[in-house]
Design an enzyme around this catalytic site. Structure first.
Site, PDB file in Angstrom:
ATOM      1  N   THR A 183     -10.509  -0.094  -8.798  1.00  0.00           N
ATOM      2  CA  THR A 183      -9.128  -0.539  -8.508  1.00  0.00           C
ATOM      3  C   THR A 183      -9.083  -1.505  -9.954  1.00  0.00           C
ATOM      4  O   THR A 183     -10.382  -2.104  -9.980  1.00  0.00           O
ATOM      5  CB  THR A 183      -9.830  -1.331  -7.097  1.00  0.00           C
ATOM      6  OG1 THR A 183      -9.905   0.392  -6.529  1.00  0.00           O
ATOM      7  CG2 THR A 183      -8.283  -2.508  -6.190  1.00  0.00           C
ATOM      8  N   ASN A 197      -6.368   4.674  -6.700  1.00  0.00           N
ATOM      9  CA  ASN A 197      -7.381   4.454  -6.152  1.00  0.00           C
ATOM     10  C   ASN A 197      -8.716   4.924  -7.359  1.00  0.00           C
ATOM     11  O   ASN A 197      -9.271   4.718  -7.711  1.00  0.00           O
ATOM     12  CB  ASN A 197      -7.645   6.197  -4.944  1.00  0.00           C
ATOM     13  CG  ASN A 197      -8.758   6.240  -4.025  1.00  0.00           C
ATOM     14  OD1 ASN A 197      -8.718   5.909  -4.045  1.00  0.00           O
ATOM     15  ND2 ASN A 197      -8.933   7.636  -3.958  1.00  0.00           N
ATOM     16  N   ARG A 246       1.454  -1.361  -0.009  1.00  0.00           N
ATOM     17  CA  ARG A 246       0.080  -0.391  -0.125  1.00  0.00           C
ATOM     18  C   ARG A 246       1.008   1.248  -0.197  1.00  0.00           C
ATOM     19  O   ARG A 246       1.212   1.426   0.832  1.00  0.00           O
ATOM     20  CB  ARG A 246      -0.367   0.257   1.332  1.00  0.00           C
ATOM     21  CG  ARG A 246      -1.666   1.434   1.330  1.00  0.00           C
ATOM     22  CD  ARG A 246      -2.301   1.098   0.182  1.00  0.00           C
ATOM     23  NE  ARG A 246      -3.850   2.085   1.003  1.00  0.00           N
ATOM     24  CZ  ARG A 246      -5.322   2.240   0.234  1.00  0.00           C
ATOM     25  NH1 ARG A 246      -5.034   1.368  -1.493  1.00  0.00           N
ATOM     26  NH2 ARG A 246      -6.197   2.874   0.763  1.00  0.00           N
TER      27      ARG A 246
HETATM   28  N1  GLY Z   1      -8.815   3.264  -2.852  1.00  0.00           N
HETATM   29  C1  GLY Z   1      -9.695   2.619  -2.338  1.00  0.00           C
HETATM   30  C2  GLY Z   1      -9.193   0.979  -1.586  1.00  0.00           C
HETATM   31  O1  GLY Z   1      -7.843   1.022  -1.170  1.00  0.00           O
HETATM   32  O2  GLY Z   1     -10.113   0.471  -1.233  1.00  0.00           O
END
Ligand code: GLY
Length: 588
Positions: free
Chosen positions: A394, A414, A110
């Site tokens: 996503t 995102n 992430r």
């Molecule tokens: N950006 C959407 C998520 O990670 O849930």
């Protein structure tokens, strides 16, 4: 005797007529069944992704003898080329791995908040939230994790060399690929955004003119960047020329990321969230995603019911789903964030005991004096009613190999095309992931999700995700590999596919394609796909006290699941990409 014979003929005739009618009815039911397609079958291996080019790249790696991790890494780099909406090297994601030898693990790649970040960074001097700063432009970008994450996975769990798994992506970027209608249209749709950045305009148009379906889309600049990664590994991205180009772009537009952020970025290998649902083992993503905890909490609550085949789609079934969703999303808001920074009560949230208390609470609605069964979300925990955009930006891909390894990966920028800023000279897009933080308690992000202290902004913290890459084991062997895009709707999409398979015995294609609902506690409305309500179901739910998000319901899509099911008894692999999207299940 004389009369008996003709009556026997009559019975036989009637019997034949009945069987014939049932047969014809069966045929016509099938032909108007909205989710009748069959899964793709394979003997050896399967890759299911949102891009046919990327699925093929993954399968080619499997054919060369690579394992599921090799194929997943190759597919990931290929998606950065052929699915630029969400496939990326400028964003981040999560990988869940089950190795045939029995090990389950996850890799968290992430994005992180830059060192410069601070809690009030998206508030004005009066404390008012300025969504444009966290949602758009260079200020919305987090420190990218994808390159580090994919290379970490390959080095630790793959069998092939980086140069071999990244080469197909380089070739496609260099030689180009034929644009499908949907992708060409999405480039055109975002043209006003791309116009803000010369490098984006250059990449996504033919000298300012929109691309058309059938055009060959080449990305020579991205190919050079991938070449550098091929040669130098993570240093090819986080140091040297590409890092300089990235930082130059950030500085020029007034962003926050520095070389120190790039130097400090590391993916983290984490213990998966493990749950159990009716004897199946659920392996999913821990924080910094909320996906695994929320999925297991939902399944634990719903395990307290026993569903019959014909319960699917009934108001009583939807009521149970929705109440479980409300409690789970209220918990997500209050308790979930990056647990390197905040003590998430994971053990409690995924325990059967806790689920039982929620199950008991949600049943109290039965006793409502005016006969309403819906518990108002505000009674679960007060919060303000908000609206939200639906988004699917996503992407998820699932991989299974002939050795019995399974990999489930979700990755994102995102929003669609992230911040829409193409790094000049480097050919990749920056994410706008900072919006997944809770910029101010009580203020919704782009998905309408609320957050609390658990997901507040801090330097180097990872913003909370809803991505739910998941592997379900049956008798300790992979049974389902699945995930989805869709912001908050990721969690509820993955949930419903698992229920469709385990509780309602649907084949994987039907399970993935079946219409879905979504509730995320606030706003207190049921989001639904138009085919979900048969007969009087919606009216029955209204009488129970539910309200609905009716605008755009006709065109709404909830999630876009990429799934594999392994039928170990018959030694067959079954794959399905959602009818809601453009992807493919590729097999050999
Ligand atoms: N950006 C959407 C998520 O990670 O849930």
């Amino acid at each position: 005797m004389k009369n008996k014979f003709p009556s026997l003929i009559k019975i036989i005739f009637n019997l034949f007529f009945l069987i014939f009618t049932i047969f014809i009815l069966g045929l016509s039911f099938n032909s108007c069944n909205p989710f009748e397609e069959k899964p793709v079958k394979a003997k050896n291996g399967m890759v299911v992704s949102a891009s046919s080019f990327a699925s093929k790249v993954g399968v080619d790696i499997l054919k060369q003898g690579g394992n599921a991790v090799d194929a997943a890494v190759a597919t990931g780099f290929a998606l950065a080329v052929t699915y630029p909406q969400a496939g990326n090297i400028g964003g981040g994601g999560f990988m869940v791995i089950h190795l045939a030898k029995g090990k389950n693990t996850t890799i968290d790649f992430r994005e992180k908040a830059p060192l410069f970040a601070f809690r009030e960074m998206y508030l004005d001097s009066t404390g008012k939230f300025i969504p444009e700063l966290s949602q758009t432009g260079v200020t919305s970008a987090g420190v990218p994790g994808s390159v580090a994450g994919l290379i970490y996975a390959l080095n630790k769990y793959g069998t092939m060399k980086l140069k071999d798994v990244i080469q197909p992506a380089i070739d496609i970027a260099k030689n180009g690929w034929e644009l499908d209608e949907r992708t060409a249209k999405s480039f055109e749709y975002y043209l006003p955004e791309f116009k803000k950045y010369p490098s984006s305009l250059k990449t996504f148009t033919k000298e300012g003119e929109p691309f058309k379906e059938g055009d060959i889309f080449k990305q020579p600049v991205l190919a050079q960047t991938l070449e550098l990664i091929k040669k130098k590994g993570t240093d090819g991205f986080y140091k040297g020329r590409i890092a300089e180009l990235l930082l130059k772009q950030i500085r020029a537009l007034g962003g926050f990321i520095t070389q120190k952020d790039l130097d400090k970025y590391k993916p983290v290998e984490r213990e998966p969230i493990i749950g159990n649902y009716r004897g199946y083992k659920i392996i999913s993503m821990p924080p910094s995603s909320s996906g695994g905890i929320a999925l297991v909490e939902l399944l634990n609550i719903l395990e307290n019911y026993s569903f019959k085949q014909n319960d699917w789609g009934r108001s009583s079934y939807i009521h149970k789903l929705v109440e479980a969703m409300k409690y789970t999303f209220a918990d997500r808001t209050k308790y979930l964030g990056d647990d390197d920074f905040y003590p998430v009560p994971t053990k409690v949230l995924i325990s059967k005991k806790y689920a039982k208390t929620i199950f008991n609470l949600s049943r109290r609605a039965k006793a409502d004096k005016i006969g309403k069964k819906a518990i108002p979300s505000e009674d679960i925990k007060t919060g303000k009613i908000i609206s939200f955009k639906e988004s699917t930006e996503t992407t998820h891909y699932s991989v299974y190999d002939k050795y019995g390894n399974a990999v489930s990966v979700s990755t994102t920028l995102n929003s669609s095309f992230g911040s829409r800023i193409m790094v000049e000279g480097a050919g990749f897009l920056l994410n706008n992931e900072m919006d997944d933080f809770s910029a101010k308690p009580g203020e919704p992000n782009i998905y309408g999700l609320l957050g609390s202290e658990a997901n507040s902004i801090q330097p180097e913290k990872r913003m909370l995700s809803s991505m739910t890459p998941t592997i379900v084991l049956k008798d300790d062997k992979p049974f389902l590999i699945l995930g989805s895009p869709g912001g908050a709707q990721i969690i509820t999409s993955v949930l419903q596919v698992i229920l469709n398979v385990i509780d309602f015995n649907m084949n994987i294609k039907k399970a993935v394609d079946a219409p879905r609902i979504h509730h995320q506690w606030l706003p207190d409305i049921i989001v639904y796909e138009k085919d979900i309500f048969n007969g009087n179901v919606k009216n029955e739910l209204k009488k129970m006290g539910y309200t609905f998000k009716d605008d755009n319901a006709k065109n709404r899509k909830i999630g876009m699941v990429a799934a594999i099911m392994i039928d170990n008894k018959n030694k067959i692999i079954l794959g399905a990409f959602d009818k809601r999207g453009p992807g493919t299940a590729d097999s050999y």
